[in-house]
Scaffold this motif. Structure first.
Motif, PDB file in Angstrom:
ATOM      1  N   GLN A  34      -2.645  -7.109   7.973  1.00  0.00           N
ATOM      2  CA  GLN A  34      -4.062  -7.462   7.846  1.00  0.00           C
ATOM      3  C   GLN A  34      -4.829  -7.024   9.087  1.00  0.00           C
ATOM      4  O   GLN A  34      -4.395  -7.224  10.216  1.00  0.00           O
ATOM      5  CB  GLN A  34      -4.189  -8.975   7.657  1.00  0.00           C
ATOM      6  CG  GLN A  34      -5.590  -9.447   7.335  1.00  0.00           C
ATOM      7  CD  GLN A  34      -5.597 -10.936   7.027  1.00  0.00           C
ATOM      8  OE1 GLN A  34      -4.556 -11.570   6.940  1.00  0.00           O
ATOM      9  NE2 GLN A  34      -6.769 -11.496   6.865  1.00  0.00           N
TER      10      GLN A  34
ATOM     11  N   GLY B 164       0.827  -1.204   0.000  1.00  0.00           N
ATOM     12  CA  GLY B 164       0.000   0.000   0.000  1.00  0.00           C
ATOM     13  C   GLY B 164       0.854   1.243   0.000  1.00  0.00           C
ATOM     14  O   GLY B 164       2.005   1.238  -0.449  1.00  0.00           O
TER      15      GLY B 164
ATOM     16  N   GLY C 123       0.652   1.172   8.375  1.00  0.00           N
ATOM     17  CA  GLY C 123       1.675   0.336   7.760  1.00  0.00           C
ATOM     18  C   GLY C 123       3.082   0.821   8.059  1.00  0.00           C
ATOM     19  O   GLY C 123       3.295   1.891   8.646  1.00  0.00           O
TER      20      GLY C 123
ATOM     21  N   ALA D 156      -4.726   1.432   6.808  1.00  0.00           N
ATOM     22  CA  ALA D 156      -3.636   1.623   5.856  1.00  0.00           C
ATOM     23  C   ALA D 156      -2.561   2.549   6.413  1.00  0.00           C
ATOM     24  O   ALA D 156      -1.363   2.343   6.179  1.00  0.00           O
ATOM     25  CB  ALA D 156      -4.181   2.176   4.539  1.00  0.00           C
TER      26      ALA D 156
ATOM     27  N   GLN E 174      -5.990   8.913   4.344  1.00  0.00           N
ATOM     28  CA  GLN E 174      -6.009   7.767   5.256  1.00  0.00           C
ATOM     29  C   GLN E 174      -5.024   6.686   4.825  1.00  0.00           C
ATOM     30  O   GLN E 174      -4.972   5.615   5.436  1.00  0.00           O
ATOM     31  CB  GLN E 174      -7.428   7.171   5.327  1.00  0.00           C
ATOM     32  CG  GLN E 174      -8.502   8.141   5.757  1.00  0.00           C
ATOM     33  CD  GLN E 174      -8.220   8.760   7.105  1.00  0.00           C
ATOM     34  OE1 GLN E 174      -7.893   8.059   8.066  1.00  0.00           O
ATOM     35  NE2 GLN E 174      -8.321  10.080   7.187  1.00  0.00           N
ATOM     36  N   GLY E 175      -4.277   6.946   3.770  1.00  0.00           N
ATOM     37  CA  GLY E 175      -3.381   5.927   3.248  1.00  0.00           C
ATOM     38  C   GLY E 175      -4.101   4.998   2.288  1.00  0.00           C
ATOM     39  O   GLY E 175      -5.309   5.119   2.062  1.00  0.00           O
ATOM     40  N   GLN E 176      -3.357   4.067   1.690  1.00  0.00           N
ATOM     41  CA  GLN E 176      -3.931   3.134   0.721  1.00  0.00           C
ATOM     42  C   GLN E 176      -3.524   1.700   1.042  1.00  0.00           C
ATOM     43  O   GLN E 176      -2.375   1.445   1.406  1.00  0.00           O
ATOM     44  CB  GLN E 176      -3.448   3.456  -0.698  1.00  0.00           C
ATOM     45  CG  GLN E 176      -3.833   4.826  -1.204  1.00  0.00           C
ATOM     46  CD  GLN E 176      -3.226   5.081  -2.574  1.00  0.00           C
ATOM     47  OE1 GLN E 176      -3.641   4.518  -3.584  1.00  0.00           O
ATOM     48  NE2 GLN E 176      -2.223   5.943  -2.620  1.00  0.00           N
ATOM     49  N   ASN E 177      -4.461   0.792   0.877  1.00  0.00           N
ATOM     50  CA  ASN E 177      -4.198  -0.640   0.967  1.00  0.00           C
ATOM     51  C   ASN E 177      -4.547  -1.227  -0.395  1.00  0.00           C
ATOM     52  O   ASN E 177      -5.713  -1.255  -0.783  1.00  0.00           O
ATOM     53  CB  ASN E 177      -5.049  -1.282   2.071  1.00  0.00           C
ATOM     54  CG  ASN E 177      -4.759  -2.766   2.241  1.00  0.00           C
ATOM     55  OD1 ASN E 177      -4.386  -3.466   1.306  1.00  0.00           O
ATOM     56  ND2 ASN E 177      -4.933  -3.257   3.459  1.00  0.00           N
ATOM     57  N   TRP E 178      -3.541  -1.671  -1.144  1.00  0.00           N
ATOM     58  CA  TRP E 178      -3.761  -2.149  -2.509  1.00  0.00           C
ATOM     59  C   TRP E 178      -4.214  -3.604  -2.568  1.00  0.00           C
ATOM     60  O   TRP E 178      -4.556  -4.099  -3.642  1.00  0.00           O
ATOM     61  CB  TRP E 178      -2.493  -1.942  -3.340  1.00  0.00           C
ATOM     62  CG  TRP E 178      -2.140  -0.494  -3.493  1.00  0.00           C
ATOM     63  CD1 TRP E 178      -3.015   0.556  -3.586  1.00  0.00           C
ATOM     64  CD2 TRP E 178      -0.837   0.075  -3.566  1.00  0.00           C
ATOM     65  NE1 TRP E 178      -2.339   1.736  -3.716  1.00  0.00           N
ATOM     66  CE2 TRP E 178      -1.000   1.475  -3.709  1.00  0.00           C
ATOM     67  CE3 TRP E 178       0.450  -0.450  -3.525  1.00  0.00           C
ATOM     68  CZ2 TRP E 178       0.088   2.342  -3.800  1.00  0.00           C
ATOM     69  CZ3 TRP E 178       1.535   0.415  -3.624  1.00  0.00           C
ATOM     70  CH2 TRP E 178       1.351   1.789  -3.761  1.00  0.00           C
TER      71      TRP E 178
ATOM     72  N   VAL F  94       1.129  -3.116   4.860  1.00  0.00           N
ATOM     73  CA  VAL F  94      -0.009  -2.868   5.756  1.00  0.00           C
ATOM     74  C   VAL F  94      -0.454  -4.194   6.348  1.00  0.00           C
ATOM     75  O   VAL F  94      -0.922  -5.082   5.623  1.00  0.00           O
ATOM     76  CB  VAL F  94      -1.177  -2.214   5.002  1.00  0.00           C
ATOM     77  CG1 VAL F  94      -2.328  -1.929   5.963  1.00  0.00           C
ATOM     78  CG2 VAL F  94      -0.730  -0.927   4.305  1.00  0.00           C
TER      79      VAL F  94
END
Length: 698
Positions: free
Chosen positions: A471, A410, A478, A475, A419-423, A469
């Motif tokens: 589980q 992410g 991370g 996000a 908020q950030g990213q979780n890919w 990040v």
């Protein structure tokens, strides 16, 4: 003390305990994310109480290594190999042999005490001669310990061709429309686009990843979440181009039937690609061809058998896809034996298995034909290697030890994704990559470079570090994990030269300085995007903050950004406000900034285009042409033109951070290739761009 111990453990696994965010603030990693990431990297711990034991284990593990698992010999020279000498080995004799990739073996012995001293009692082993380019294996034996290391002998600089400035065009292949269309562009359409581009003087045709995807379960249209980075997407095959189209009676009847022709026309008429429906139509035809093919013997059958022998992983991929066909679910839902990679013929239908063997061979053959034709015409294919693969992909299923479990790649919070990213896809394990000599990465690169004159590396910062990040965590929680950058650059540089292909690193956004420094050191092409380079209102004269660097691919935008018209009209601002990324105040501030940028761009118009705009012309079009001509006259290695900008497309191909909200990765081009070829104003613009580029070659 516990925190200091945790930080020490993180350091030994290449985990950053802090980083500077997009606002320049120092962000410290929390204990819980650090523990989760360390566990994903193989550290034997699950709670803070176990950190001390885990640190001792890691120190012992590293001390037991006689030599690092991978080494780099830039331009064939490796001044010293670090040896971890254990107590009592100082007076020992080191036995060495170096197996070169071509088969030659160089062997020698030396006394440890004669080697140059390094830190902490270690020693430096010098290799005897300059090494030829390639992947070599160093074998060492000292007392009761033995070790081997992959030695990557690579040119220090990437392949850049003849260095002459060129231009090319960009369009996603699914979006490409021609008069013979099937509802999405195919490889024959790509060849036609390359021929048209070359006829105008262009030297490259760029598109999005063409990799295998999940067309049913789990349905995923994004080209950046492929089912594998080792195989092609059969959706892009042109069925009518295959020899079996004429040889197979059943396929011939289908191709000539009103039913198939009507379905093809219906799909072609839709404004969006209907992947499942198109996949059903093409598979119906391709299955008939595959059935006929396997009933025959002869030269083509021998060609497939030779291809399978050269690519043994294809048999595993075909079985994996065939099991998916039968079960209709992702591999995570399979019984344990299947999940763990043990497949038997009883687990799938033989016809499905043979279909996937044949269709991948057909796709590889058609890619070879199209890439060869494009190269001969003068417009090489510019392909795209995505950062990762779908969590349910073949690659993750087959290479379980290479992918980290319990985490996803992410990005940390930034100005846009606060908020950030979780890919959503699992990252590669850096240490396991090294231990395996980068075999998987090399295979992915060769799959593309066999056909590409240029390859874009998505998120090039991955060569240095990647945001993991855990589980179940947000996000923004991370942490960054470091990767062996010089070894990765060496692999890319070696494959670049071997395939005579240029490598482009996607270095946009918040990128630490060491990335740009390494790219410059190895002469790796970067990206220069005008939307990121517009000068602020308070700057001096000129529309751009800086000219494009010579080692860059220059463009107005990317597939993840608004088109030029969308940007000019501020359509992306309204879209982001609707999606909740902007509040009212932020949206208004962005509108004001965008208005100032428009005025600045208009003020920087050259006299010819300013006069045309003042005579009642389209000011946006004048600015578009001015920017393209400025880039064409500049030093960038390649100017890449988004075809959709030429006819004023307002809608983007993808809006990052959206899924169901937008028809991402599905929108077709408004003009067909035939309509574009008959558009005099656009042709005239491309000819001016070609003239400007040619002047730069003189």
């Amino acid at each position: 003390m516990a925190n200091e111990t945790l930080r020490a453990l993180a350091h030994l696994y290449g985990v950053q305990t802090s980083y500077h965010d997009a606002w320049g603030r120092l962000v410290e990693a929390g204990e819980e994310p650090l523990l989760a990431v360390l566990a994903a990297l193989g550290s034997p711990l699950s709670e803070m109480a176990e950190v001390g034991e885990a640190l001792a284990f890691r120190r012992d593990e590293l001390a037991a290594r006689l030599v690092p698992p991978a080494l780099v010999a830039w331009d064939g020279r490796l001044s010293g190999v670090p040896l971890r000498v254990a107590p009592g080995e100082e007076r020992g004799v080191l036995a060495c042999h170096l197996d070169l990739e071509a088969g030659e073996r160089r062997a020698w012995t030396c006394e440890v005490e004669s080697l140059a001293a390094a830190d902490h009692g270690d020693r430096w082993l010098a290799l005897p001669d300059d090494l030829p380019p390639g992947y070599h294996t160093l074998h060492l034996k000292l007392g009761g310990r033995a070790a081997e290391a992959r030695v990557i002998a690579a040119p220090a600089r990437f392949y850049l061709g003849d260095g002459r400035p060129r231009w090319g065009v960009f369009l996603p292949l699914y979006a490409l429309r021609t008069a013979r269309g099937w509802g999405a562009g195919d490889l024959t359409d790509l060849e036609a686009l390359a021929g048209w581009t070359a006829a105008l003087g262009g030297g490259a045709v760029a598109t999005l990843p063409l990799l295998a995807s999940f067309l049913d379960a789990p349905a995923e249209p994004s080209p950046y979440a492929p089912a594998s980075r080792l195989f092609w997407n059969e959706l892009y095959l042109d069925p009518q181009r295959l020899p079996e189209a004429a040889l197979c009676p059943a396929a011939r009847r289908l191709l000539e039937s009103p039913e198939i022709d009507g379905e093809r026309r219906a799909l072609a008429a839709q404004p969006l690609v209907d992947y499942p429906r198109l996949a059903i139509l093409k598979r119906r035809l391709l299955e008939e061809m595959a059935l006929w093919f396997w009933s025959q013997t002869g030269p083509r059958r021998a060609e497939l058998e030779a291809f399978l022998a050269a690519r043994p992983e294809l048999a595993s991929f075909a079985a994996f896809r065939a099991v998916g066909d039968r079960r209709g679910e992702s591999w995570q839902g399979w019984p344990e034996r299947l999940r763990l990679g043990t497949l038997a013929p009883a687990d799938y239908d033989e016809e499905d298995y043979r279909y996937h063997l044949w269709v991948q061979w057909a796709a590889e053959s058609q890619m070879q034909e199209v890439a060869g034709a494009a190269r001969r015409q003068g417009a090489a294919l510019a392909l795209d290697l995505p950062l990762g693969v779908h969590a349910s992909s073949f690659d993750v299923w087959r290479e379980r030890d290479l992918f980290a479990d319990g985490v996803a790649a992410g990005a940390p919070p930034d100005l846009f994704f606060t908020q950030g990213q979780n890919w959503g896809f699992p990252p590669l394990q850096p240490e396991r990559l090294r231990e395996r000599g980068y075999d998987h990465l090399i295979a992915c690169l060769r799959h593309h470079l066999a056909h590409a004159g240029m390859l874009r590396i998505d998120h090039v910062m991955q060569l240095h570090r990647l945001f993991w990040v855990p589980q179940g965590m947000a996000a923004g929680d991370g942490v960054y994990v470091r990767y062996p950058a010089e070894e990765l650059y060496a692999v890319l540089a070696l494959e670049s030269h071997r395939h005579r292909a240029m490598i482009v690193g996607e270095n946009l956004g918040t990128v630490p300085p060491e990335v740009g420094e390494a790219m410059a050191r190895h002469q790796m092409l970067g990206m220069y995007v005008v939307q990121y380079e517009l000068a602020p209102a308070e700057a001096g004269p000129g529309a751009l903050q800086r000219p494009p660097p010579a080692l860059s691919v220059a463009s107005l935008n990317t597939h993840d950004m608004p088109t030029f018209r969308g940007f000019w009209e501020g359509r992306d601002i309204e879209e982001l406000r609707r999606l909740g990324f902007f509040d009212a105040a932020q949206a208004q501030a962005e509108r004001d900034r965008r208005a100032a940028q428009r005025e600045r761009l208009a003020a920087a118009l050259p006299p010819r285009l300013r006069a045309a705009a003042e005579r009642g012309g389209d000011r946006r079009q004048a600015v578009l042409e001015a920017l393209l001509e400025e880039l064409a006259a500049g030093p960038a290695h390649l100017l890449l033109i988004n075809l959709e900008d030429l006819w004023g497309e307002s809608e983007p191909q993808n809006v990052p951070g959206t899924q169901q909200e937008r028809p991402n990765w599905r929108r077709k081009a408004r003009l067909t290739l035939e309509e574009l070829a008959a558009h005099p104003d656009l042709i005239a613009l491309l000819r001016r761009i070609d003239d400007l580029r040619r002047k730069g070659r003189a």
